[in-house]
Each structure stands twice: as C-alpha cells, then as structure tokens.
Write a protein that holds these residues in place. Structure first.
Motif, PDB file in Angstrom:
ATOM      1  N   ALA A 167       8.298 -13.689  -7.256  1.00 22.62           N
ATOM      2  CA  ALA A 167       7.075 -12.945  -7.417  1.00 22.62           C
ATOM      3  C   ALA A 167       6.341 -12.633  -6.241  1.00 22.62           C
ATOM      4  CB  ALA A 167       6.114 -13.758  -8.402  1.00 22.62           C
ATOM      5  N   VAL A 168       6.654 -13.598  -5.178  1.00 27.59           N
ATOM      6  CA  VAL A 168       5.911 -13.060  -3.766  1.00 27.59           C
ATOM      7  C   VAL A 168       7.000 -12.259  -3.171  1.00 27.59           C
ATOM      8  CG1 VAL A 168       5.562 -14.142  -1.684  1.00 27.59           C
ATOM      9  CG2 VAL A 168       5.150 -15.400  -3.818  1.00 27.59           C
ATOM     10  N   SER A 169       8.148 -12.161  -3.173  1.00 24.12           N
ATOM     11  CA  SER A 169       8.782 -11.310  -2.581  1.00 24.12           C
ATOM     12  C   SER A 169       8.824  -9.723  -3.061  1.00 24.12           C
ATOM     13  CB  SER A 169      10.241 -11.586  -2.550  1.00 24.12           C
ATOM     14  OG  SER A 169      11.065 -11.617  -3.947  1.00 24.12           O
ATOM     15  N   ARG A 170       8.414  -9.755  -4.269  1.00 28.52           N
ATOM     16  CA  ARG A 170       8.294  -8.380  -4.973  1.00 28.52           C
ATOM     17  C   ARG A 170       7.041  -7.553  -4.460  1.00 28.52           C
ATOM     18  NH1 ARG A 170       7.338  -8.815 -11.451  1.00 28.52           N
ATOM     19  NH2 ARG A 170       5.535 -10.445 -11.174  1.00 28.52           N
ATOM     20  N   MET A 171       6.184  -8.413  -3.877  1.00 28.30           N
ATOM     21  CA  MET A 171       4.692  -7.873  -3.434  1.00 28.30           C
ATOM     22  C   MET A 171       5.089  -6.818  -2.202  1.00 28.30           C
ATOM     23  SD  MET A 171       2.083 -11.243  -3.501  1.00 28.30           S
ATOM     24  CE  MET A 171       1.063 -10.223  -2.606  1.00 28.30           C
ATOM     25  N   SER A 172       6.064  -7.062  -1.544  1.00 31.82           N
ATOM     26  CA  SER A 172       6.399  -6.006  -0.314  1.00 31.82           C
ATOM     27  C   SER A 172       6.928  -4.887  -1.182  1.00 31.82           C
ATOM     28  CB  SER A 172       7.651  -6.678   0.419  1.00 31.82           C
ATOM     29  OG  SER A 172       8.744  -6.757  -0.240  1.00 31.82           O
ATOM     30  N   ARG A 173       7.495  -4.854  -2.254  1.00 28.52           N
ATOM     31  CA  ARG A 173       7.816  -3.427  -2.879  1.00 28.52           C
ATOM     32  C   ARG A 173       6.571  -2.935  -3.306  1.00 28.52           C
ATOM     33  NH1 ARG A 173      11.562  -6.581  -5.817  1.00 28.52           N
ATOM     34  NH2 ARG A 173      10.360  -5.848  -7.619  1.00 28.52           N
ATOM     35  N   HIS A 174       5.620  -3.850  -3.807  1.00 29.53           N
ATOM     36  CA  HIS A 174       4.188  -3.292  -4.353  1.00 29.53           C
ATOM     37  C   HIS A 174       3.502  -2.609  -3.164  1.00 29.53           C
ATOM     38  CE1 HIS A 174       3.766  -6.461  -7.607  1.00 29.53           C
ATOM     39  NE2 HIS A 174       4.883  -5.498  -7.981  1.00 29.53           N
ATOM     40  N   ARG A 175       3.666  -3.259  -1.945  1.00 32.02           N
ATOM     41  CA  ARG A 175       2.930  -2.665  -0.794  1.00 32.02           C
ATOM     42  C   ARG A 175       3.371  -1.331  -0.469  1.00 32.02           C
ATOM     43  NH1 ARG A 175       3.701  -6.552   2.146  1.00 32.02           N
ATOM     44  NH2 ARG A 175       1.763  -7.694   1.884  1.00 32.02           N
ATOM     45  N   GLU A 176       4.798  -1.189  -0.374  1.00 32.87           N
ATOM     46  CA  GLU A 176       5.461  -0.119   0.023  1.00 32.87           C
ATOM     47  C   GLU A 176       5.118   1.042  -1.185  1.00 32.87           C
ATOM     48  OE1 GLU A 176      10.042   2.044   0.166  1.00 32.87           O
ATOM     49  OE2 GLU A 176       9.813  -0.317  -0.216  1.00 32.87           O
ATOM     50  N   TYR A 177       5.336   0.702  -2.255  1.00 25.62           N
ATOM     51  CA  TYR A 177       4.967   1.645  -3.458  1.00 25.62           C
ATOM     52  C   TYR A 177       3.414   2.215  -3.185  1.00 25.62           C
ATOM     53  CZ  TYR A 177       4.569   3.806  -7.848  1.00 25.62           C
ATOM     54  OH  TYR A 177       4.128   4.839  -8.953  1.00 25.62           O
ATOM     55  N   MET A 178       2.674   1.378  -3.036  1.00 22.71           N
ATOM     56  CA  MET A 178       1.072   1.739  -3.188  1.00 22.71           C
ATOM     57  C   MET A 178       1.064   2.785  -1.927  1.00 22.71           C
ATOM     58  SD  MET A 178      -0.687  -1.913  -4.278  1.00 22.71           S
ATOM     59  CE  MET A 178      -2.362  -1.106  -4.156  1.00 22.71           C
ATOM     60  N   LYS A 179       1.505   2.368  -0.726  1.00 21.37           N
ATOM     61  CA  LYS A 179       1.181   3.253   0.337  1.00 21.37           C
ATOM     62  C   LYS A 179       1.708   4.653   0.044  1.00 21.37           C
ATOM     63  CE  LYS A 179       1.341  -0.198   4.114  1.00 21.37           C
ATOM     64  NZ  LYS A 179       1.910  -0.701   5.198  1.00 21.37           N
ATOM     65  N   ALA A 180       2.908   4.538  -0.595  1.00 26.05           N
ATOM     66  CA  ALA A 180       3.558   6.104  -0.827  1.00 26.05           C
ATOM     67  C   ALA A 180       2.952   6.761  -1.822  1.00 26.05           C
ATOM     68  CB  ALA A 180       5.119   5.841  -1.135  1.00 26.05           C
ATOM     69  N   TRP A 181       2.493   6.063  -2.973  1.00 26.67           N
ATOM     70  CA  TRP A 181       1.639   6.856  -4.063  1.00 26.67           C
ATOM     71  C   TRP A 181       0.292   7.062  -3.476  1.00 26.67           C
ATOM     72  CZ3 TRP A 181      -2.966   6.539  -6.453  1.00 26.67           C
ATOM     73  CH2 TRP A 181      -3.060   6.962  -7.636  1.00 26.67           C
ATOM     74  N   MET A 182      -0.295   6.515  -2.747  1.00 27.00           N
ATOM     75  CA  MET A 182      -1.621   6.874  -1.996  1.00 27.00           C
ATOM     76  C   MET A 182      -1.627   8.205  -1.064  1.00 27.00           C
ATOM     77  SD  MET A 182      -4.067   3.542  -1.629  1.00 27.00           S
ATOM     78  CE  MET A 182      -2.957   2.698  -0.708  1.00 27.00           C
ATOM     79  N   GLU A 183      -0.701   8.217  -0.331  1.00 29.94           N
ATOM     80  CA  GLU A 183      -0.226   9.284   0.375  1.00 29.94           C
ATOM     81  C   GLU A 183       0.146  10.463  -0.299  1.00 29.94           C
ATOM     82  OE1 GLU A 183      -0.460   9.914   3.666  1.00 29.94           O
ATOM     83  OE2 GLU A 183      -1.333   7.918   3.757  1.00 29.94           O
ATOM     84  N   LYS A 184       0.730  10.413  -1.682  1.00 27.27           N
ATOM     85  CA  LYS A 184       0.966  11.595  -2.284  1.00 27.27           C
ATOM     86  C   LYS A 184      -0.404  11.923  -3.106  1.00 27.27           C
ATOM     87  CE  LYS A 184       4.696  12.835  -3.912  1.00 27.27           C
ATOM     88  NZ  LYS A 184       5.914  13.273  -4.916  1.00 27.27           N
ATOM     89  N   ALA A 185      -1.429  10.921  -3.307  1.00 24.69           N
ATOM     90  CA  ALA A 185      -2.259  11.145  -4.168  1.00 24.69           C
ATOM     91  C   ALA A 185      -3.507  11.816  -3.510  1.00 24.69           C
ATOM     92  CB  ALA A 185      -3.056   9.852  -4.840  1.00 24.69           C
ATOM     93  N   LYS A 186      -3.739  11.813  -2.152  1.00 24.46           N
ATOM     94  CA  LYS A 186      -4.409  12.539  -1.146  1.00 24.46           C
ATOM     95  C   LYS A 186      -4.129  13.833  -1.395  1.00 24.46           C
ATOM     96  CE  LYS A 186      -4.792   8.963   2.403  1.00 24.46           C
ATOM     97  NZ  LYS A 186      -4.542   8.674   3.706  1.00 24.46           N
TER      98      LYS A 186
END
Length: 186
Positions: A167-186
């Motif tokens: 559950a902790v290690s998947r947080m790095s995937r969450h972080r990567e995904y959120m950064k990529a999502w926010m860049e596209k959302a801009k």
C-alpha cells in the motif's frame, strides 16, 4: 495557505446508495493539497492509508463512542453520510498534522478514476510492477503506455497483497500518475 483534502474511496458507483456508519468503504488514497494563495504554488502531501492515528469512532447507529487509534483509512468508514465520512477524515488528518485547518475536501469513488483519466485524453505512465499484466495484459513491466478507461483504476489500485507494505509502495505510482494527470489537465 489553503488546504484541500482529496480522498479516493474504495467503493464502486456513487455515494448515493444507503449509507451507514462502518459501511466498509475506506479512503485508499489520502492526499492533502496545500496551496500558497499568494504565489499560487502548491504541494501535495501523500498520507499513507495505514498511518496509525486517533480517529473518531461511531457505532452502527451513528452515535459517537469516542476516539481510538486506528488506520487513517478507517476514519472514512465511520461516517454516517458522505459529508460526515469526509469530515471525520479531515478531522483525523488535521489532528495528525498538529491541528492545521482543512479548508475543503473532495472524495471520489473508484468509479471516477476512468472518467477523470479519459477527461484529459489518458495519462502516460511507465509500468514498474510485474503483477499488473495479470490484471491487464497491456500493462507489461517496463512498457510506457497511455492509460485508457479502466486501465487507470488498475494502475492506481493494484498492489500485491501477498507482499508487505505494498500500500505504501503504490504511493509512488499515485505520485507519478497525479503529476502526469495535472500536466495534461493544464
């Protein structure tokens, strides 16, 4: 500073179905967005769902029975409505962080993940865990792919439950995904 608590809840569908305290839905993703209102810069604090902290406890009828140290993810489950679940989690996060005010909150169910993903045309990520291919053959280890539809949920929620601390290690995937999502959302 303005703070917004964002919660990803492990429930399919909407929050409109019958809602009782201790309903089992938990906040799998817990993120605090912190914005400097002067500079408009923001940071995201990712809080592990298994963080042990005092949370408010309620019985099945929704009566407050006190506080107990539990996994933070359970604070959401003790609410008697979507708002109460969010307020309960916001209170626990505020207390965990020394009493900082939580200005707003937003919770989405797992059903929102494909919708949010596709709203920006999909999100491109690199698959860094071998077990995902068992859930979706297109999610091969080492491949860079643009997630579409339900692939977003698979990518974000996957964890190998036979291994400790996933559950902790998947947080790095969450972080990567959120950064990529926010860049596209801009």
């Amino acid at each position: 500073i303005r703070t917004v608590l964002f919660l990803g809840v492990d429930k399919q569908g909407s929050f409109e179905s019958s809602y009782i305290a201790s309903n089992g839905s938990q906040s799998d993703g817990i993120f605090l967005f912190i914005q400097d209102v002067t500079t408009k810069e923001f940071k995201i604090l990712m809080i592990p769902r298994d963080t042990m902290t005092p949370i408010r406890l309620y019985d099945l009828a929704g009566n407050y029975v006190g506080q107990g140290v539990r996994n933070l993810t359970l604070a959401f489950a003790y609410g008697t409505s979507p708002d109460k679940s969010c307020e309960n989690t916001a209170y626990a996060v505020s207390q965990l962080l020394g009493g900082i005010p939580i200005n707003q909150y937003l919770a989405v169910t797992a059903s929102a993940l494909p919708v949010l993903n596709d709203a920006v045309g999909g999100v491109t990520v690199t698959i860094n865990e071998p077990g995902m291919a068992e859930r979706d053959p297109s999610l091969q280890m080492g491949e860079t792919i643009t997630l579409k539809g339900d692939q977003a949920e698979t990518y974000l929620r996957y964890r190998d439950v036979t291994q400790a601390n996933t559950a902790v290690s998947r947080m790095s995937r969450h972080r990567e995904y959120m950064k990529a999502w926010m860049e596209k959302a801009k």
